[in-house]
Design an enzyme around this catalytic site. Structure first.
Site, short mmCIF file in Angstrom:
data_model
loop_
_atom_site.label_atom_id
_atom_site.label_comp_id
_atom_site.label_asym_id
_atom_site.label_seq_id
_atom_site.Cartn_x
_atom_site.Cartn_y
_atom_site.Cartn_z
CE LYS A 9 -3.88 -2.23 2.40
NZ LYS A 9 -4.64 -2.41 3.66
CG ASP A 38 -9.16 0.65 5.43
OD1 ASP A 38 -9.05 0.05 4.35
OD2 ASP A 38 -8.27 0.65 6.30
CD GLN A 45 -3.32 -3.93 6.79
OE1 GLN A 45 -3.44 -2.92 6.11
NE2 GLN A 45 -3.82 -5.09 6.40
#
Ligand code: GUN
Length: 295
Positions: free
Chosen positions: A53, A120, A97
């Site tokens: 990412k 997200d 994460q």
């Protein structure tokens, strides 16, 4: 021959477009989007994802602020860090994460991210917006993996309305938002999970089958309808022998592929799309905060 949906290529196209968009924004506003990436501990898979990412974000011109914290980090320290990032004007997107260490309450952490910086799309406000919006509005913060799956489906240029879509898995990250997105495409959506009875026969009725269960090669040929479209979200590492391992999806690719209209490979299918959609969300967040949509 089935269409093998090349996620790597489609994600690259998306990243190329974003790169141009960010270059243009930079010329006009002298600013670029900023993404804060937080990883806690050293789960191997998380490290791989975070690295990918970060690399992709830098490639398109996004500023990345990495926060790699110790496994022992406590919840308050993590939330304090998120509050700082919420108040930092150089940060437009925040990603934590998952999974988090067991000592940390995931809900509290995700709720503490400002919804407009929620790269997200996991904050309850964004989850709610996704649920009640009529269309798959381009400006919603949509969870990256399911949105990537939808973009792969759109590549096929078929009318999704009225199709039987079956989503295997009910996670907050993939299964539930995937079902919402497919519903808004006017599919008839069924979500199946570990307690579902006759799971195989329900899947066999699917025109579109999305497998997101995290069990290596769980879906075999008997589960698949002739001419179905298969989106395989699974990324599972299995042992080939003592020295070697390989990545496989949730679907038995080799035995299923001849039966379907289209299928995603693992690796190189959904994975790269997740990353591209994260960059997309970050850019959307930046444009909204800076009110650049009209530039
Ligand atoms: N863990 C597995 N998938 C994801 C994702 O899409 N975002 C975050 N933050 N963590 C994950």
């Amino acid at each position: 021959m089935p269409h093998i949906l090349d996620g790597k290529k489609i994600a690259q196209n998306l990243k190329d477009q974003l790169k141009i968009e960010i270059e243009n924004i930079k010329i006009k506003s002298k600013r670029v989007p900023g993404l804060a990436v937080i990883q806690i501990g050293n789960i191997a898979a998380s490290s791989v994802y975070v690295k990918a990412k970060t690399k992709a974000a830098k490639e398109v011109g996004i500023d990345v602020i990495d926060h790699h914290l110790a496994e022992s980090t406590n919840q308050n320290d993590l939330i304090n860090l998120i509050n700082q990032l919420n108040n930092n004007d150089d940060v437009n997107g925040i990603l934590v994460q998952l999974p988090l260490p067991k000592t940390i309450n995931e809900d509290l952490v995700l709720n503490s991210i400002l919804p407009e910086k929620d790269a997200d799309g996991f904050h309850p406000l964004n989850v709610g917006k996704l649920s009640i919006s009529q269309k798959n509005d381009e400006n919603l913060m949509i969870p990256c993996t399911p949105y990537g799956c939808l973009l792969l489906l759109r590549e096929l240029n078929i009318n999704l309305a009225g199709k039987n879509a079956v989503v295997i898995g009910r996670s907050n990250i993939v299964g539930k938002p995937m079902a919402q997105l497919l519903l808004k495409e006017s599919c008839t959506v069924t979500t199946v999970h570990s307690k579902t009875q006759n799971i195989e026969s329900i899947c066999r009725n699917a025109d579109i089958l999305v497998a997101a269960i995290g069990k290596p090669e769980f879906v075999n040929r008997d589960w698949v309808k002739e001419g179905a479209i298969i989106i395989d979200v699974g990324i599972n590492r299995i042992k080939v022998n003592d020295a070697k391992s390989k990545l496989v999806g949730d679907v038995m690719f080799d035995e299923v592929k001849d039966k379907c209209h289209a299928i995603t490979p693992v690796p190189g299918g959904v994975g790269p799309m997740t990353i591209a959609c994260l960059l997309r969300n970050t850019t959307i967040a930046f444009k909204k905060i800076k009110n650049l949509n009209r530039i």
